[in-house]
Design an enzyme around this catalytic site. Structure first.
Site, mmCIF file in Angstrom:
data_model
loop_
_atom_site.group_PDB
_atom_site.id
_atom_site.type_symbol
_atom_site.label_atom_id
_atom_site.label_comp_id
_atom_site.label_asym_id
_atom_site.label_seq_id
_atom_site.Cartn_x
_atom_site.Cartn_y
_atom_site.Cartn_z
ATOM 1 N N ASP A 195 0.835 -1.197 0.000
ATOM 2 C CA ASP A 195 0.000 0.000 0.000
ATOM 3 C C ASP A 195 0.871 1.250 0.000
ATOM 4 O O ASP A 195 1.959 1.274 0.584
ATOM 5 C CB ASP A 195 -0.908 0.010 1.235
ATOM 6 C CG ASP A 195 -2.169 -0.818 1.040
ATOM 7 O OD1 ASP A 195 -2.455 -1.199 -0.107
ATOM 8 O OD2 ASP A 195 -2.861 -1.083 2.037
ATOM 9 N N SER A 244 2.286 -2.534 4.327
ATOM 10 C CA SER A 244 2.396 -1.076 4.220
ATOM 11 C C SER A 244 3.720 -0.709 3.572
ATOM 12 O O SER A 244 4.694 -1.474 3.625
ATOM 13 C CB SER A 244 2.332 -0.435 5.605
ATOM 14 O OG SER A 244 3.522 -0.704 6.338
ATOM 15 N N ASP A 245 3.749 0.463 2.941
ATOM 16 C CA ASP A 245 5.041 1.044 2.650
ATOM 17 C C ASP A 245 5.677 1.390 3.996
ATOM 18 O O ASP A 245 5.009 1.395 5.044
ATOM 19 C CB ASP A 245 4.890 2.288 1.769
ATOM 20 C CG ASP A 245 6.149 2.607 0.982
ATOM 21 O OD1 ASP A 245 7.245 2.165 1.391
ATOM 22 O OD2 ASP A 245 6.048 3.299 -0.049
ATOM 23 N N TRP A 246 6.963 1.692 3.981
ATOM 24 C CA TRP A 246 7.683 1.889 5.233
ATOM 25 C C TRP A 246 7.168 3.136 5.953
ATOM 26 O O TRP A 246 7.198 4.240 5.409
ATOM 27 C CB TRP A 246 9.177 1.981 4.941
ATOM 28 C CG TRP A 246 9.914 0.670 5.024
ATOM 29 C CD1 TRP A 246 11.107 0.459 5.647
ATOM 30 C CD2 TRP A 246 9.529 -0.608 4.490
ATOM 31 N NE1 TRP A 246 11.478 -0.864 5.533
ATOM 32 C CE2 TRP A 246 10.525 -1.548 4.830
ATOM 33 C CE3 TRP A 246 8.429 -1.073 3.767
ATOM 34 C CZ2 TRP A 246 10.474 -2.896 4.488
ATOM 35 C CZ3 TRP A 246 8.358 -2.410 3.402
ATOM 36 C CH2 TRP A 246 9.361 -3.300 3.764
ATOM 37 N N VAL A 247 6.645 2.937 7.158
ATOM 38 C CA VAL A 247 6.065 3.981 7.998
ATOM 39 C C VAL A 247 4.887 4.645 7.276
ATOM 40 O O VAL A 247 4.796 5.861 7.172
ATOM 41 C CB VAL A 247 7.123 5.039 8.411
ATOM 42 C CG1 VAL A 247 6.612 5.873 9.591
ATOM 43 C CG2 VAL A 247 8.455 4.396 8.789
#
Length: 855
Positions: A231, A264-267
């Protein structure tokens, strides 16, 4: 000449240690790695039963731990069920695992090859590279559609067309997963710009999403059986992607039947409970929000079902079993430098270069007759392999343009009487001292040194001839001002040039009392080039002032002014003037085109001026371009005879360019995106930047151009009422040979909606050298009931032909080739009527057409 021995490192070291230890190195014989076991498309019934048993052994707390990352690249292990951590790595153009790897051309270059089989080969090489480093999941490919040339990550994606992007992505994913490594399709979805990416909302109607922005994701899931979906950071229609239930649950998991992991994408998680409810399975790189502290109370109070947690864990276990991440044995024989993978990188670089202009057949160059070749420009050396951000790859080798061409000339140029073959180089930028010392101010420069930091109070004054990085002692916390009068010796555009002596120093330039803006992109080394706001007439005088805040008590500033015709080093002028040909290496690099920000449409740092100045010195000036897409060419393209677009060509870019430049390789790349004349011609001009800023925390970008993006806009007069044409159309690419298209035929003149249609055509090489082109098939509905593009790409095939050779190409169109998405019926719709099938080699050059009726 280059020489490089392949290196191998124990796979155990690669898998379990982030650092490369010298003691782990040993030289390995070069050989093509044996293919690894291909991943299953899905799990078996027995494996699903095994997952049930594993899940039953876990406590709720242990389950929640598994749906959050444990470090930058790993998921949690759970020894009680035999689950090892799953290791991930960027990225789409090469592994970023802490160990040097092969740097492949950027995905936009791969798309420019128009070769899905080459995409599969790149994927297989990436999978092999990942396996050698103990990586289980590769975080690629990216398939977001290019809307505007400034998009900071366009180079990581596959162009403007969903069919081209989906064919390229499917090949890439199949290749990666054929090596037992999972692929991740990203960034889901509408992540088509990099500015304000955590807070901006991309808003589009469902038809626009379905027809333009979703097909590549859909194909990745339904055809390539991709392991994971990532995402994006942005919001979609006001809801964060990681919390968007329509995207993650209704569409991906239910409609498409996706049984893998949505991460998720990172953070990129902003609310743990909402993300968990709405289909996110894994938060990376750490469980900031989808943690015990957040999710346990939600389960206990009934706002979150434990069955939802079970489904997420089931998907992670399914991924582990499908790709064998826990039972994988160490492989000490896998080389960390594969010459086969390096060859793949070279072949992609060669096939992706697009010849955009070749007036007078200036290319290919004859190596025997090119005694002196001048290579000038910022991208000649060191190698510009890729854009910046998470796509950066540390490599064992990199071949710059300068090195690749010099090696080629050295190896191929035979001794010729009266001709000493030379490759001469200069970056083109004038030496700072030369520029500053030659600037002439009437009566000199007045210098005022203040003890205050705001240029007030008493000052120590003096007059100097020029300011050329001279050592000056300044009072602590003081300020300095230089002022002088400049008279233009000739008419034209002028630049003020400033040298900041130390990093903490700051300056402001004033022209006739008005301050000039300072842009970071105007910095070259320690020289700022700041254009005057308007041209000067010959004899016109202006007052210049430099207000300077030193960061130390000893500084070495500079202050000068230069007319744009003089912005070129003395060496570059000399070698260009006397060379048989000039190659100017223009474009962006990892510092000027990268994730996290959009780039400029204009070339960086005076490059357009360099091109004009070189072309005035040598009419055989050839330009190469590194970029993820189009740039503003208005000021220089008409002055040069040849232009080659290199994209970001990976570690073998210099070798590939040399082969194309001297005719060893016939250019065969075709544009995967339309190139507009100017930004104002782009159909997203009024929709690319936020229109609704009523809530500054969530600006809304409304995709009001709808489905009419790129060539779909340019070739559709019903919406393109001004008949705006692109500079270079989608699918365009020149060759050193010529091709003819003929004999377009359909398997039947009419068909029932849903039936396939076979289309054949003949392609002939009518030139004198071997080459490749792309047979492109477009479909248009003649009298549509809803607004539709005039035609859309629905099939293509690359064709390699010897001189005089012909081949018959056979392409199949299915129901979706004729369909549009009905927002009312919430489904794909094919209306009865007449359709035209167009064929050719670009969206503008479609010389063949046939009609078919659908009933």
């Amino acid at each position: 000449m280059r020489s490089l021995l392949p290196l191998a490192i124990l796979r155990s070291a690669a898998r379990h240690t982030p650092q490369l230890l010298l003691g782990s190195l040993f030289v390995a014989a070069t050989c093509m790695n044996a293919p690894l076991a291909s991943a299953q498309q899905t799990t078996t019934a027995a494996q699903e039963q095994q997952i049930d048993q594993m899940l039953a052994k876990l406590t709720l707390e242990e389950k929640i731990d598994l749906i959050g990352g444990v470090s930058s690249w790993y998921t949690h292990a759970e020894p009680s069920i035999g689950l090892a951590p799953i290791r991930m790595s960027d990225g789409p153009a090469g592994l970023r695992s802490g160990i040097p790897a092969i740097a492949y051309p950027a995905p936009i270059a791969l798309a420019a090859s128009w070769d899905p089989s080459l995409a599969e080969r790149m994927g297989a090489s990436l999978g092999r590279d990942a396996h050698a480093r103990g990586v289980d999941i590769l975080l690629g490919p990216g398939v977001n559609i290019a809307r505007a040339p400034m998009g900071g990550r366009n180079f990581e994606y596959m162009g403007e067309d969903p069919w081209l992007a989906s064919r390229t992505a499917v090949g890439y994913i199949r290749g990666v997963q054929s090596q037992g490594v999972g692929a991740t399709v990203k960034h889901f979805m509408l992540n088509n710009q990099e500015f304000n990416r955590h807070d901006a909302s991309s808003d589009a109607d469902e038809r626009t999403k379905r027809e333009i922005y979703l097909p590549a994701f859909e194909a990745a899931v339904k055809e390539a059986h991709v392991a994971a979906i990532m995402d994006s950071y942005n919001l979609v229609d006001g809801v964060h992607s990681t919390q968007n239930g329509w995207m993650n649950v209704e569409l991906a998991k239910k409609e498409w039947g996706f049984d893998g992991v949505i991460m998720s994408d990172w953070v990129a998680v902003y609310d743990g409970v909402e993300a968990a409810k709405n289909g996110l399975d894994l938060e990376m790189p750490f469980a900031h929000f989808m943690s015990r502290d957040t999710l346990l109370p939600a389960v206990h109070n009934g706002s979150l079902s434990e069955k939802l947690i079970d489904d997420k864990v089931r998907r992670i276990l399914r991924l582990s079993l499908r790709f064998g991440t826990s039972g994988r044995q160490e492989d000490d024989s896998t080389s960390l430098f594969s010459e086969d993978s390096d060859k793949t990188a070279l072949d992609i670089a060669k096939e992706s270069i697009v010849l955009l202009k070749n007036d007078g057949a200036v290319l290919p160059l004859n190596v025997e007759k090119t005694c002196t070749l001048a290579i000038i420009g910022p991208n000649a050396s060191p190698a510009v392999m890729g854009g910046g951000g998470s796509a950066i790859v540390a490599t064992h080798k990199s071949v710059s343009i300068l090195e690749g061409i010099a090696d080629y000339v050295s190896a191929h140029a035979a001794s010729t009487p009266g001709c000493t073959h030379r490759v001469l180089y200069d970056d083109g930028f004038p030496a700072g001292y030369d520029v500053l010392s030659q600037s002439h101010f009437e009566g000199g420069l007045k210098q005022q040194v203040f003890s205050t930091n705001n240029w007030t109070g008493a000052a120590t004054e003096s007059v100097r001839d020029h300011l050329a990085e001279d050592r000056i002692v300044a009072p602590k916390n003081g300020s300095i001002r230089w002022s002088g009068r400049f008279t233009a010796p000739k008419a034209g555009n002028y630049f003020v040039i400033v040298h900041e002596g130390r990093a903490p120093d700051h300056h402001t330039v004033f022209v006739d009392g008005e301050p000039l803006p300072t842009k970071n992109t105007d910095l070259h080394g320690e020289l700022y080039y700041q254009p005057l706001p308007r041209p000067l007439m010959q004899g016109q005088s202006i007052d210049l002032r430099l207000d300077y805040l030193p960061g130390n008590t000893e500084v070495s500033p500079g202050f000068g002014i230069l007319q744009e015709d003089d912005i070129l080093s003395a060496r570059a002028r000399s070698i260009a003037k006397h060379a048989d040909a000039v190659l100017f290496t223009a474009g962006f690099d990892k510092s000027t085109e990268h994730e996290g920000a959009d780039r400029t449409f204009e070339l960086p740092l005076l490059q357009d001026i360099f091109i004009r100045n070189l072309a005035a010195l040598n009419p055989r000036t050839i330009v190469t371009l590194n970029a993820g897409g189009n740039v503003d060419m208005r000021s220089w393209l008409e002055h040069v005879p040849a232009l080659l677009h290199l994209w970001y060509p990976g570690e073998e870019g210099g070798t590939a360019l040399a082969d194309v430049l001297f005719g060893e390789q016939n250019p065969e790349g075709h544009l995967p995106v339309s190139f507009e004349y100017k930004w104002e011609d782009n159909p997203t001009l009024h929709s690319y930047y936020p229109q609704d800023t009523s809530n500054p925390n969530t600006p809304h970008i409304r995709y009001t151009e709808g489905i009419f993006l790129g060539y779909r806009y340019y070739e559709s007069p019903a919406v393109n009422t001004q008949h705006t044409k692109p500079r270079f159309p989608f699918g365009f690419g020149l060759s050193y040979t010529t091709f003819n298209f003929s004999n377009l035929a359909l398997s039947q003149p009419s068909l029932k909606a849903g039936d396939p249609l076979t289309v054949t055509l003949t392609v002939q090489n009518t030139g004198s050298v071997e080459g490749a082109t792309v047979a492109q098939l477009y479909v248009g509905e003649q009298s549509p009931k809803v607004a539709r593009p005039a035609y859309e790409l629905k099939a293509f095939q690359k064709v390699n032909l010897k001189p005089g050779e012909s081949k018959t190409v056979s392409l199949t169109l299915d129901s979706r080739s004729f369909a549009y998405w009905s927002n009312e019926k919430k489904n794909w719709q094919v209306d009865s009527g007449r359709f035209t099938i167009f064929a050719g080699d670009s969206s503008e050059h479609l010389p063949l057409k046939q009609e078919v009726s659908i009933h």
